[in-house]
Each structure stands twice: as structure tokens, then as C-alpha cells.
Design an enzyme around this catalytic site. Sequence first.
Site, mmCIF file in Angstrom:
data_model
loop_
_atom_site.group_PDB
_atom_site.id
_atom_site.type_symbol
_atom_site.label_atom_id
_atom_site.label_comp_id
_atom_site.label_asym_id
_atom_site.label_seq_id
_atom_site.Cartn_x
_atom_site.Cartn_y
_atom_site.Cartn_z
ATOM 1 N N GLU A 276 37.866 45.901 29.139
ATOM 2 C CA GLU A 276 36.987 44.849 29.622
ATOM 3 C C GLU A 276 35.511 45.216 29.439
ATOM 4 O O GLU A 276 34.667 44.347 29.210
ATOM 5 C CB GLU A 276 37.274 44.580 31.106
ATOM 6 N N GLU B 258 41.284 38.589 27.107
ATOM 7 C CA GLU B 258 41.531 38.047 28.445
ATOM 8 C C GLU B 258 42.951 37.486 28.568
ATOM 9 O O GLU B 258 43.592 37.625 29.604
ATOM 10 C CB GLU B 258 40.512 36.944 28.773
#
Length: 325
Positions: A111, A197
Amino acid sequence: MSLSGTRLDVMRFVGEKIDVSMDEFLRPADTNWQPSDFLPDTTKESFLEEVKLLRESTRELSYDYVAVLVGDTITEEALPTYESWLMDMEGVEQENPHGWSRWIRSWTAEENRHGDLLNKFLYLSGRVNMRAMEVSTQYLIADGFDIGTGKDPYRNFIYTSFQELATNVSHRRTATLAKQAGCNQLSKICGVIASDEMRHAKAYKDFVNQIFAVDPSEMMLAFEDMMRKKIVMPAHFLRETGVKLGQTFSHFSDAAQRLGVYTTQDYIDIADSLLVDWKIDSIAELNDAGQRARDYLMALPSRLRRVADRTKVPTLEYPFSWIAG
């Protein structure tokens, strides 16, 4: 299979297969994409020309679009908050390098690339007051947040499942809008982030599925509780210098809705998709409280749609401190 113990027992049970989840839902650092893959190469003579082309490509991006992209970037950069929150979950032992802490750190590492890439792109674009953006990032990390999950892994995995799906929607839409504005480089950037994601969403949804298999009533109650509270996105805690907490997010949310990047309808659609993905209507062996929770959850999307149909999207633009000029 039934586990009659605590959440700690369940976390240990699910954590036994964390290596499988790592292999399926995360990518090795050596072969994964990195931010520099999508940006002008500083080591080449053509660097300045590439930067000039990048800046020119962003000229047609609307004010609302840039504001939303900045807000997305700030929330992506607040990874220290999210990692520390998840590390505090029941069942996570930081000193155990082979358990849940390994997943959280590896997920955080993937991330972390998102904010890094978006930040550098915005810096080169010349469209953003970087200092104002950096102040908001520091605020967001320093303020921390309370997403209503506490140390409960069940509630945290509901939250992360929902939040990863929401960020996938947002980044996919910004990718589409960037392409329509002729900014193909940014479109690719938002697209690869959206892909990450979705992989992460699948992982957290899988964790929830595994928990439903061994502790269905408690998992159902956790799901109901989170939906009653409403899933609050990390961007809810955005703020600018001299602006009260909550006001910046309200304007950010309005801009996202005007653009169609992330709307009330998307929130409802995600809730609906989770009911389907987790087969909420057919989960067996629920106690009375679990059955009541399921009834609430199954009726929720229709109720939310009735409210959404009466909601108007604000049209007034807000002068964000983040936007240059």
C-alpha cells in the site's frame, strides 16, 4: 467446523494459512511494480522533457478532479496510522514474524507504494500546493482515527474489506476520468493502484469468509454493528490548516460525488456486494441474535437506496488550500 473459544482462537486458526494468503493476494517486492516505473527517469537526459510533457498532460484535469486526487493521495500516505491500528488487533503478535504481523507489514509495504507514486506525480504536475498537502498529511497521521472497530479483528476485517473495495472504485474512476482528459500516464497510475486495492479486498473478504465458517453468529453481529455505525473512510479525518475537523472531508466528498468518483450509491453497492460475496442469506447455525443481525443486513441496501434517492449532490465548489494558483 466449529470453534467455541474466543476471537484469539479464531485468529490463530485463520492465521495458520497466512502463507497461502500471502502467496495468493500479495506480490514479491523484487517483481512488483514500483513508483519509478511510472514516472520520468531522473537518470536520463530526457528527464526534463518528460516532466514538461507530464505537466502539459494535467492541464485539462478539472479543479474537482485535482482536489479528489490530492485527498486520495493524503489518505494513501497515512499508512503509519493504518498499520499501527491493525497491529493492535487481538490475535496479532508483533514479535511473531510468521503470523498476522507478517501479513500486516507486507500489506502495508504494498500500500505504501500508492501514496509515494501519487505524491511524486502531483509534485511534478505543478497543479498542487505541495506544502498545504503535506500539512494535511501530517495532520492525518498525527491525529490518528477511530473507525469504530477497537481491537476486534472481526470488525477490522469488515472495515478493510469495505474500504479496499471503496478505494478500488475511487481509483478506477479517477483512471477513467484522467484518460478522458488526455492524461494517459495518470490513468495508468490510478489503474495499477486500483488493481492492488482489488487484490487486497479479496484477501480481507477471504479472511471474513473463513471466520464465518467457524464463528458465524459473532461474525454476523460484527458485520451488523459496523454497518449500523456506517463505514467511515479514512478521508473523513482530513483537515487543512485553520479548518475544523470534518469540514475538509465534507467538501472532498462533495467533489467526489460531483465527479462520480465515489458516491452514496457506490457505498450501497459495496454493501450489497458483500452480502452476496459472503452468502449472508444462506449462512447456517446462527443463534437468535445472529439471525436478527442477518435480517437487518439483508434489508439494509434497500433502505439506504430509498434515502439516497432523496439526497442532492452539492454544486458549490470549495477553494481547497491544496490547489495551486
